[in-house]
Scaffold this active site. Structure first.
Site, PDB file in Angstrom:
ATOM      1  N   GLU A  62       4.342   1.417  -3.339  1.00 24.98           N
ATOM      2  CA  GLU A  62       3.709   1.417  -1.859  1.00 24.98           C
ATOM      3  C   GLU A  62       2.587   2.130  -2.955  1.00 24.98           C
ATOM      4  O   GLU A  62       1.600   2.668  -2.113  1.00 24.98           O
ATOM      5  CB  GLU A  62       4.654   2.026  -1.537  1.00 24.98           C
ATOM      6  CG  GLU A  62       5.575   0.865  -0.724  1.00 24.98           C
ATOM      7  CD  GLU A  62       6.674   1.454   0.677  1.00 24.98           C
ATOM      8  OE1 GLU A  62       6.967   0.724   0.858  1.00 24.98           O
ATOM      9  OE2 GLU A  62       6.373   3.033   0.526  1.00 24.98           O
ATOM     10  N   ASP A 118       2.643   2.719   2.221  1.00 24.99           N
ATOM     11  CA  ASP A 118       3.244   2.341   2.915  1.00 24.99           C
ATOM     12  C   ASP A 118       2.817   1.639   4.229  1.00 24.99           C
ATOM     13  O   ASP A 118       2.474   0.739   4.938  1.00 24.99           O
ATOM     14  CB  ASP A 118       4.407   2.789   3.536  1.00 24.99           C
ATOM     15  CG  ASP A 118       5.193   2.409   5.028  1.00 24.99           C
ATOM     16  OD1 ASP A 118       5.770   1.160   4.648  1.00 24.99           O
ATOM     17  OD2 ASP A 118       5.696   3.001   5.830  1.00 24.99           O
TER      18      ASP A 118
END
Length: 226
Positions: free
Chosen positions: A121, A49
């Site tokens: 992610e 992320d």
């Protein structure tokens, strides 16, 4: 241990050849499959992320040298949000190689937006740890493709968009409620239902209430606009 044929094909789809195949296996392992000898992708998701955020921040600044912070922020949010990550994941057929426990598999986990977004992610983090920032940047920019240039300046998150849709039709703001919570205390999964005055509703599951609310709102938006 070398990658299986299935994971090798996926590696080709994302355009990166791993020196440490274990990183990719971990990135694609959901918590429902974790064990004492099998690590899940939650820590990689956390790192991925942040890597995605850095790459997109740099790319947006480079793409538009005159945009203000107020103009860049909503574009950034649209590019890094879970829905976009899940859409990218669907584009490389990530769901087919996601390692899930039986209960998640039976409940359609390979299609769940939150699971796909998380795994995307985690995959970014795996590439970053294996090949460094340049390798991760190259993959991200290639997989996100034209999204970087076509994202709308007024892009809004799904909860905001759904609320505006409801208000435009003189309905009350959407109502969100937690209908279930599962998993261990250190890694809970929340199921959130969002409902409109019309009675239309959708549910979604994620590792935080915020993510679950956004995913549920996105699903309901798709329903009402069909």
């Amino acid at each position: 241990m070398a990658l299986s044929a299935e994971l090798k094909t996926f590696s080709n789809r994302i355009g990166y050849d791993f020196s440490d195949p274990e990183l990719l296996r971990r990135a694609l392992t959901h918590s429902s499959m974790s064990s004492a000898t099998r690590t899940d992708n939650q820590r990689l998701e956390f790192l991925g992320d942040r890597v995605l955020g850095l790459v997109m921040s740099e790319a947006l600044l480079k793409a538009d040298g005159k945009a203000t912070e107020g103009q860049l922020a909503p574009r950034f949010n649209a590019l890094v949000r879970k829905e976009t990550c899940a859409d990218v994941a669907r584009g490389v057929d990530l769901g087919q190689v996601l390692k899930l426990g039986r209960s998640e598999m039976m409940s359609g986990g390979r299609r769940k937006e939150a699971l796909l977004g998380d795994a995307m992610e985690a995959t970014i983090a795996a590439v970053y740890l294996d090949g460094g920032l340049e390798a991760a940047r190259e993959m991200i920019l290639r997989l996100w493709g034209e999204r970087l240039h076509t994202v709308k300046a007024d892009a809004r998150d799904s909860k905001t968009a759904l609320q505006e849709w409801a208000q435009a039709r003189r309905q009350s703001p959407p109502r969100y409620e937690e209908v279930a919570r599962s998993g261990p205390d250190h890694a809970p999964e929340f199921t959130i239902r969002v409902t409109l005055d019309s009675g239309q509703s959708e549910t979604a599951q994620a590792k935080s209430k915020r993510q679950a609310e956004q995913a549920a709102a996105a699903a309901l938006l798709a329903q009402v606009k069909t």
